[in-house]
Design a protein around this motif. Structure first.
Motif, PDB file in Angstrom:
ATOM      1  N   VAL A  57      49.050  31.441  55.146  1.00 58.80           N
ATOM      2  CA  VAL A  57      48.659  31.705  56.527  1.00 58.80           C
ATOM      3  C   VAL A  57      47.150  31.541  56.689  1.00 58.80           C
ATOM      4  O   VAL A  57      46.663  30.898  57.634  1.00 58.80           O
ATOM      5  CB  VAL A  57      49.101  33.119  56.962  1.00 58.80           C
ATOM      6  N   LEU A  58      46.387  32.099  55.764  1.00 60.12           N
ATOM      7  CA  LEU A  58      44.929  32.015  55.854  1.00 60.12           C
ATOM      8  C   LEU A  58      44.436  30.581  55.693  1.00 60.12           C
ATOM      9  O   LEU A  58      43.540  30.131  56.413  1.00 60.12           O
ATOM     10  CB  LEU A  58      44.286  32.922  54.807  1.00 60.12           C
TER      11      LEU A  58
ATOM     12  N   LEU B 285      39.284  37.363  49.937  1.00 54.49           N
ATOM     13  CA  LEU B 285      37.970  37.393  50.573  1.00 54.49           C
ATOM     14  C   LEU B 285      37.219  36.073  50.429  1.00 54.49           C
ATOM     15  O   LEU B 285      36.348  35.763  51.248  1.00 54.49           O
ATOM     16  CB  LEU B 285      37.152  38.554  50.011  1.00 54.49           C
ATOM     17  N   ARG B 286      37.558  35.274  49.453  1.00 50.89           N
ATOM     18  CA  ARG B 286      36.992  33.932  49.377  1.00 50.89           C
ATOM     19  C   ARG B 286      37.548  33.043  50.484  1.00 50.89           C
ATOM     20  O   ARG B 286      36.875  32.139  50.967  1.00 50.89           O
ATOM     21  CB  ARG B 286      37.302  33.309  48.018  1.00 50.89           C
TER      22      ARG B 286
ATOM     23  N   PRO C 291      42.276  42.927  41.402  1.00 55.79           N
ATOM     24  CA  PRO C 291      41.021  42.150  41.443  1.00 55.79           C
ATOM     25  C   PRO C 291      41.247  40.693  41.833  1.00 55.79           C
ATOM     26  O   PRO C 291      40.487  40.138  42.637  1.00 55.79           O
ATOM     27  CB  PRO C 291      40.490  42.279  40.012  1.00 55.79           C
ATOM     28  N   THR C 292      42.290  40.082  41.273  1.00 53.22           N
ATOM     29  CA  THR C 292      42.568  38.677  41.581  1.00 53.22           C
ATOM     30  C   THR C 292      42.884  38.483  43.058  1.00 53.22           C
ATOM     31  O   THR C 292      42.362  37.570  43.714  1.00 53.22           O
ATOM     32  CB  THR C 292      43.742  38.162  40.732  1.00 53.22           C
ATOM     33  N   ASN C 293      43.734  39.337  43.608  1.00 51.22           N
ATOM     34  CA  ASN C 293      44.098  39.227  45.024  1.00 51.22           C
ATOM     35  C   ASN C 293      42.891  39.432  45.931  1.00 51.22           C
ATOM     36  O   ASN C 293      42.700  38.707  46.912  1.00 51.22           O
ATOM     37  CB  ASN C 293      45.181  40.245  45.374  1.00 51.22           C
ATOM     38  N   ALA C 294      42.091  40.446  45.613  1.00 51.26           N
ATOM     39  CA  ALA C 294      40.937  40.752  46.464  1.00 51.26           C
ATOM     40  C   ALA C 294      39.942  39.601  46.482  1.00 51.26           C
ATOM     41  O   ALA C 294      39.428  39.221  47.544  1.00 51.26           O
ATOM     42  CB  ALA C 294      40.270  42.041  45.987  1.00 51.26           C
ATOM     43  N   ILE C 295      39.668  39.027  45.306  1.00 56.35           N
ATOM     44  CA  ILE C 295      38.725  37.902  45.237  1.00 56.35           C
ATOM     45  C   ILE C 295      39.269  36.706  46.019  1.00 56.35           C
ATOM     46  O   ILE C 295      38.562  36.076  46.817  1.00 56.35           O
ATOM     47  CB  ILE C 295      38.466  37.516  43.769  1.00 56.35           C
TER      48      ILE C 295
ATOM     49  N   LEU D  96      33.375  43.605  49.216  1.00 57.19           N
ATOM     50  CA  LEU D  96      32.721  43.592  50.525  1.00 57.19           C
ATOM     51  C   LEU D  96      31.313  44.159  50.429  1.00 57.19           C
ATOM     52  O   LEU D  96      30.363  43.616  51.024  1.00 57.19           O
ATOM     53  CB  LEU D  96      33.552  44.393  51.530  1.00 57.19           C
ATOM     54  N   ARG D  97      31.170  45.230  49.674  1.00 56.51           N
ATOM     55  CA  ARG D  97      29.842  45.824  49.517  1.00 56.51           C
ATOM     56  C   ARG D  97      28.901  44.874  48.792  1.00 56.51           C
ATOM     57  O   ARG D  97      27.732  44.716  49.171  1.00 56.51           O
ATOM     58  CB  ARG D  97      29.955  47.139  48.747  1.00 56.51           C
ATOM     59  N   HIS D  98      29.404  44.237  47.733  1.00 56.24           N
ATOM     60  CA  HIS D  98      28.592  43.287  46.966  1.00 56.24           C
ATOM     61  C   HIS D  98      28.101  42.145  47.854  1.00 56.24           C
ATOM     62  O   HIS D  98      26.974  41.650  47.680  1.00 56.24           O
ATOM     63  CB  HIS D  98      29.417  42.737  45.805  1.00 56.24           C
TER      64      HIS D  98
END
Length: 419
Positions: free
Chosen positions: A36-37, A114-115, A107-111, A137-139
């Motif tokens: 979708v993204l 957000l990429r 970690p894999t999903n989040a990266i 997000l903070r980084h």
């Protein structure tokens, strides 16, 4: 440890997806999010990301989405859900440019997530505190806001074993909490970027009330009856308490909007009402003579409440109660089960005598007998419920005002709000 637990959870969801339709939708939806993204994300656009676990949290965040869209029409909206009960109902939400599931917080999903989308600001509604998403997000310096959040002493952040996980709270740019206790608990662990703005859900129910639909079929069913009992989002344990009483009190017209509307549940309700004339909403053909109306579709409950004399909101004999303000906004007293201690609105409705907790059939009968025989008591409870909801409105404007006045130099959203 957190990531290990998530991988175990993800595997458990995969196994459960073979046996449970709701879990299967969530599993497939999370995997489909990346497609979708890829198809919908505009790499040249700015995105404001709003995340809600389920439908209830979405309703809390909706006033902010609507105001944000008015102020920044050029910014695109990404709306994500964790639960199918939110996504399936709001996947076509017209104010969002993209709606999808949020993959579990590995970690894999989040990266990867957000990429793909690269939001410029993020709003997480009420209880959402995803460790990996928050740290990334903070980084990246993305402003992140917790909206209508509420904290209690028994939450993991405030336990000795939760100190490591509590670091996720330091990733938020600002907290907009519902009450003083939440602010105090956060201060105890060194978090002071907090303002008490209240619950944006009250703004949402006020808007719903102003925009409510006229329902001729409901009006025809009620006729000239002066006593209308409405049960919203009820489950079988709720119905087993209030329906036996109502089955023996024909002076009450009954409208039931169950949380689950599959055939087996509808038949259970009908069996509990043997002796009373029952009709389903989708089968109505001018059935003004029916005594009980079962709402066997979604999307009507918030407008149906306005026709009630007394409301019962379900879930309090299960995991937790559903949306009390949605009923109380119509100036009707609200009855609910005992599992409500996590809900500030339940405690405050009880305190002002607009809400009534029951523990069984005897409690329910006592309250209903009082309302039926004492018009003054009914009016007092009705006024208390409506006045309470009105007194709590304005959280959305308070939140936006604080953002406008914020002095944080690196907050792009704040700079825009000042203009």
């Amino acid at each position: 440890m957190y990531n290990l637990i998530l991988y175990i959870y993800e595997f458990g969801v995969f196994i459960a997806s073979f046996f449970n339709d709701k879990v299967r939708k969530m599993w497939r939806g999370e995997r489909d999010s990346y497609r979708v993204l890829r198809e919908k994300v505009d790499p040249n656009a700015r995105y404001a990301w709003f995340h809600a676990a389920s439908l209830g949290e979405f309703e809390q965040g909706r006033p902010i989405i609507e105001e944000y869209r008015k102020v920044y029409p050029e910014t695109k909206i990404l709306l994500t859900f964790f639960s199918p009960s939110g996504y399936e109902v709001r996947k076509d939400y017209e104010l969002a440019d993209i709606v999808c599931y949020l993959p579990i917080d590995t970690p894999t999903n989040a990266i990867r997530f957000l990429r793909t989308v690269r939001p410029s600001v993020a709003f997480f509604i009420k209880y959402e505190f995803w460790y990996n998403y928050m740290h990334i997000l903070r980084h990246r310096g993305v402003p992140v806001y917790s909206v209508s959040s509420i904290f209690r002493p028994d939450q993991v952040f405030f336990r000795w074993y939760g100190k490591t996980y509590a670091h996720v709270l330091k990733c938020f740019t600002h907290f907009f909490v519902q009450n003083e206790e939440s602010k105090r608990l956060l201060a105890n662990i060194g978090i002071t970027n907090v303002d008490i703005t209240g619950d944006t859900r009250f703004d949402r129910v006020a808007t719903i009330a102003r925009q409510s639909k006229k329902l001729p079929a409901i009006e025809a069913f009620i006729g000239k009856s002066q006593k209308v009992f409405i049960a919203g989002s009820s489950w079988l344990p709720d119905e087993q308490i209030f329906l036996p009483y109502l089955a023996e009190h024909p002076e009450w017209k009954i409208i039931i909007a169950p949380h689950v509307i599959d055939e087996s549940h509808l038949e259970q309700i009908e069996k509990l009402l043997e002796g009373r004339r029952v009709v389903r909403y989708t089968q109505m053909k001018g059935n003004e003579e029916a005594e009980v109306l079962i709402i066997d579709c979604f999307g009507l409950l918030s407008s149906i409440y306005k026709y009630g004399t007394v409301a019962y909101v379900g879930g309090g004999f299960g995991v937790s109660i559903h949306n009390l303000p949605e009923a109380a906004v119509w100036n009707i007293p609200v009855i609910f089960g005992p599992n409500n201690h996590k809900f500030q609105e339940a405690q405050e409705l009880k305190a002002c005598k607009g809400g009534f907790e029951i523990h069984g059939a005897d409690d329910f009968a006592r309250i209903m007998d009082t309302f039926a025989s004492d018009p003054a008591a009914l009016k007092a409870a009705s006024d208390a419920a409506g006045n309470y909801v009105r007194s709590q409105s304005g959280a959305t404007e308070r939140l936006l005002q604080i953002l406008r006045e914020s002095k944080q130099p690196n907050n792009q959203t704040t700079k825009q709000l000042k203009k």
